[in-house]
Design a protein around this motif. Sequence first.
Motif, PDB file in Angstrom:
ATOM      1  N   ILE A  65       0.816  -1.215   0.000  1.00  0.00           N
ATOM      2  CA  ILE A  65       0.000   0.000   0.000  1.00  0.00           C
ATOM      3  C   ILE A  65       0.847   1.262   0.000  1.00  0.00           C
ATOM      4  CG2 ILE A  65      -1.657   1.344   1.355  1.00  0.00           C
ATOM      5  CD1 ILE A  65      -3.008  -1.222   2.165  1.00  0.00           C
ATOM      6  N   LYS A  66       0.494   2.166  -0.891  1.00  0.00           N
ATOM      7  CA  LYS A  66       1.082   3.499  -0.959  1.00  0.00           C
ATOM      8  C   LYS A  66      -0.053   4.506  -0.771  1.00  0.00           C
ATOM      9  CE  LYS A  66       4.036   4.279  -4.242  1.00  0.00           C
ATOM     10  NZ  LYS A  66       4.614   4.512  -5.597  1.00  0.00           N
ATOM     11  N   VAL A  67       0.177   5.504   0.050  1.00  0.00           N
ATOM     12  CA  VAL A  67      -0.843   6.519   0.331  1.00  0.00           C
ATOM     13  C   VAL A  67      -0.348   7.869  -0.174  1.00  0.00           C
ATOM     14  CG1 VAL A  67      -2.192   7.697   2.107  1.00  0.00           C
ATOM     15  CG2 VAL A  67      -1.677   5.256   2.354  1.00  0.00           C
ATOM     16  N   VAL A  68      -1.179   8.514  -0.971  1.00  0.00           N
ATOM     17  CA  VAL A  68      -0.866   9.840  -1.490  1.00  0.00           C
ATOM     18  C   VAL A  68      -1.824  10.831  -0.845  1.00  0.00           C
ATOM     19  CG1 VAL A  68      -0.658  11.294  -3.541  1.00  0.00           C
ATOM     20  CG2 VAL A  68      -0.136   8.844  -3.690  1.00  0.00           C
ATOM     21  N   GLU A  69      -1.277  11.783  -0.112  1.00  0.00           N
ATOM     22  CA  GLU A  69      -2.099  12.800   0.546  1.00  0.00           C
ATOM     23  C   GLU A  69      -2.021  14.103  -0.244  1.00  0.00           C
ATOM     24  OE1 GLU A  69      -2.415  15.220   4.820  1.00  0.00           O
ATOM     25  OE2 GLU A  69      -0.686  13.941   4.375  1.00  0.00           O
ATOM     26  N   LEU A  70      -3.165  14.569  -0.727  1.00  0.00           N
ATOM     27  CA  LEU A  70      -3.217  15.828  -1.457  1.00  0.00           C
ATOM     28  C   LEU A  70      -3.474  16.982  -0.499  1.00  0.00           C
ATOM     29  CD1 LEU A  70      -5.313  14.799  -4.606  1.00  0.00           C
ATOM     30  CD2 LEU A  70      -2.844  14.647  -4.243  1.00  0.00           C
ATOM     31  N   VAL A  71      -3.030  18.174  -0.876  1.00  0.00           N
ATOM     32  CA  VAL A  71      -3.183  19.341  -0.013  1.00  0.00           C
ATOM     33  C   VAL A  71      -4.650  19.683   0.195  1.00  0.00           C
ATOM     34  CG1 VAL A  71      -2.768  21.827   0.142  1.00  0.00           C
ATOM     35  CG2 VAL A  71      -0.926  20.298  -0.560  1.00  0.00           C
ATOM     36  N   GLY A  72      -5.450  19.618  -0.865  1.00  0.00           N
ATOM     37  CA  GLY A  72      -6.865  19.955  -0.772  1.00  0.00           C
ATOM     38  C   GLY A  72      -7.688  19.103  -1.718  1.00  0.00           C
ATOM     39  N   ASN A  73      -8.977  19.301  -1.673  1.00  0.00           N
ATOM     40  CA  ASN A  73      -9.895  18.546  -2.520  1.00  0.00           C
ATOM     41  C   ASN A  73      -9.851  19.080  -3.943  1.00  0.00           C
ATOM     42  OD1 ASN A  73     -13.212  18.545  -3.401  1.00  0.00           O
ATOM     43  ND2 ASN A  73     -12.201  16.608  -2.943  1.00  0.00           N
ATOM     44  N   VAL A  74      -9.510  18.215  -4.896  1.00  0.00           N
ATOM     45  CA  VAL A  74      -9.399  18.618  -6.300  1.00  0.00           C
ATOM     46  C   VAL A  74     -10.345  17.825  -7.194  1.00  0.00           C
ATOM     47  CG1 VAL A  74      -7.018  19.413  -6.095  1.00  0.00           C
ATOM     48  CG2 VAL A  74      -7.466  17.009  -6.641  1.00  0.00           C
ATOM     49  N   GLY A  75     -11.172  16.975  -6.610  1.00  0.00           N
ATOM     50  CA  GLY A  75     -12.075  16.154  -7.399  1.00  0.00           C
ATOM     51  C   GLY A  75     -11.482  14.780  -7.663  1.00  0.00           C
ATOM     52  N   SER A  76     -12.352  13.792  -7.792  1.00  0.00           N
ATOM     53  CA  SER A  76     -11.881  12.407  -7.914  1.00  0.00           C
ATOM     54  C   SER A  76     -11.050  12.177  -9.170  1.00  0.00           C
ATOM     55  CB  SER A  76     -13.077  11.448  -7.895  1.00  0.00           C
ATOM     56  OG  SER A  76     -13.946  11.702  -8.986  1.00  0.00           O
ATOM     57  N   TYR A  77     -11.366  12.858 -10.280  1.00  0.00           N
ATOM     58  CA  TYR A  77     -10.637  12.615 -11.524  1.00  0.00           C
ATOM     59  C   TYR A  77      -9.203  13.116 -11.436  1.00  0.00           C
ATOM     60  CZ  TYR A  77     -15.063  11.291 -13.693  1.00  0.00           C
ATOM     61  OH  TYR A  77     -16.234  10.658 -14.005  1.00  0.00           O
ATOM     62  N   ASN A  78      -9.005  14.281 -10.848  1.00  0.00           N
ATOM     63  CA  ASN A  78      -7.642  14.773 -10.660  1.00  0.00           C
ATOM     64  C   ASN A  78      -6.894  13.915  -9.646  1.00  0.00           C
ATOM     65  OD1 ASN A  78      -7.998  16.869 -12.480  1.00  0.00           O
ATOM     66  ND2 ASN A  78      -8.617  18.332 -10.924  1.00  0.00           N
ATOM     67  N   ALA A  79      -7.614  13.423  -8.631  1.00  0.00           N
ATOM     68  CA  ALA A  79      -6.985  12.526  -7.654  1.00  0.00           C
ATOM     69  C   ALA A  79      -6.533  11.232  -8.327  1.00  0.00           C
ATOM     70  CB  ALA A  79      -7.968  12.227  -6.519  1.00  0.00           C
ATOM     71  N   ILE A  80      -7.319  10.769  -9.290  1.00  0.00           N
ATOM     72  CA  ILE A  80      -6.929   9.565 -10.029  1.00  0.00           C
ATOM     73  C   ILE A  80      -5.651   9.803 -10.820  1.00  0.00           C
ATOM     74  CG2 ILE A  80      -7.599   8.088 -11.970  1.00  0.00           C
ATOM     75  CD1 ILE A  80     -10.486   8.275 -10.913  1.00  0.00           C
ATOM     76  N   VAL A  81      -5.538  10.968 -11.442  1.00  0.00           N
ATOM     77  CA  VAL A  81      -4.312  11.301 -12.178  1.00  0.00           C
ATOM     78  C   VAL A  81      -3.115  11.316 -11.232  1.00  0.00           C
ATOM     79  CG1 VAL A  81      -3.145  13.039 -13.582  1.00  0.00           C
ATOM     80  CG2 VAL A  81      -5.568  12.600 -13.938  1.00  0.00           C
ATOM     81  N   ALA A  82      -3.318  11.844 -10.022  1.00  0.00           N
ATOM     82  CA  ALA A  82      -2.241  11.837  -9.023  1.00  0.00           C
ATOM     83  C   ALA A  82      -1.819  10.402  -8.714  1.00  0.00           C
ATOM     84  CB  ALA A  82      -2.707  12.542  -7.751  1.00  0.00           C
TER      85      ALA A  82
END
Length: 316
Positions: A65-82
Amino acid sequence: MPKLSVIVPCYFNEDNIPVTVPELIKNEALFPAGVEFEYIFVDDGSQDQTLAALLHARNQYPDRIKVVELVGNVGSYNAIVAGMEQATGDCLAIITADMQDPPELMVKMYDYWTKGFKLVIGNRQDREETGLSKTLAQTFHWLMKHLALRNIPDGGFDFVFFDRQVRDDIVRMKERNSNIFYLMVWLGYEYVNIPYVRRKREIGKSRWTLQKKVKLLIDSLLSFSYFPIRAISVTGIVLGTIALLYGLYVIGLKILAPEGPEGWTALMVVVLFVSAFQMIALGVIGEYVWRGMDAARNRPLYVVKTVYPSEAGPKY
């Protein structure tokens, strides 16, 4: 043997994670021996205990498992790209954290991938949900199929399995205000779709609000279809023709019956109708202009706060 990267966008999923992770781990037993697994969970700015639940799961399965924490909410599609950018697998899958999509379907998807298909789609033949949510979803996908991308499968989809080459194409494009799943089909790779019935959500509450659904519909239509702008042109031509005919009628009436009714009511109806059309047209054009400006600014799709890598993977 190949490596499979499973991307899971997470937003207010603290109650789902303790159920989702064991389900995904258990699903590994259905794959051929030797397949390596990597799970990339992307916390999309959740304000609950989702991150804590993900880090707990990472401690349980540190090699996967790898966890990526984003600074803020950018929407699920952008989170998928991350998640795509962090993926190291030869093939990838995207699945939601609420387990409405059956993880066991990935085994069949993997089999198609080994046969050479770059993209495998799990399309929703039906869903256990009822009421307005189901109706809106069906309407959305009907509009997209008939107004934008005719080669997408019926029923819509957001459960996909794809080759790293598709991943590289998507990441390189960095498309914004779009629909990442339709973008995969738009790329043109031959794909196979597997119909299934989407489960009803059992844990937690969906954050997929009506506002987000409307934005997704607008983004998808404007990204893959010229229909809105062409509809304005056609409507303008129709209204122009009606205005011309009405103008000839008024002139003829004035010549033949100078003392006839002035037609104030009809004139006001025409003015109000045309004014409303002009405002709608300006709004549609403004959507296109804003998207062009947003692309020109070239701001990042997301900002990564921290990456908690798997112990078997590289350190960040």
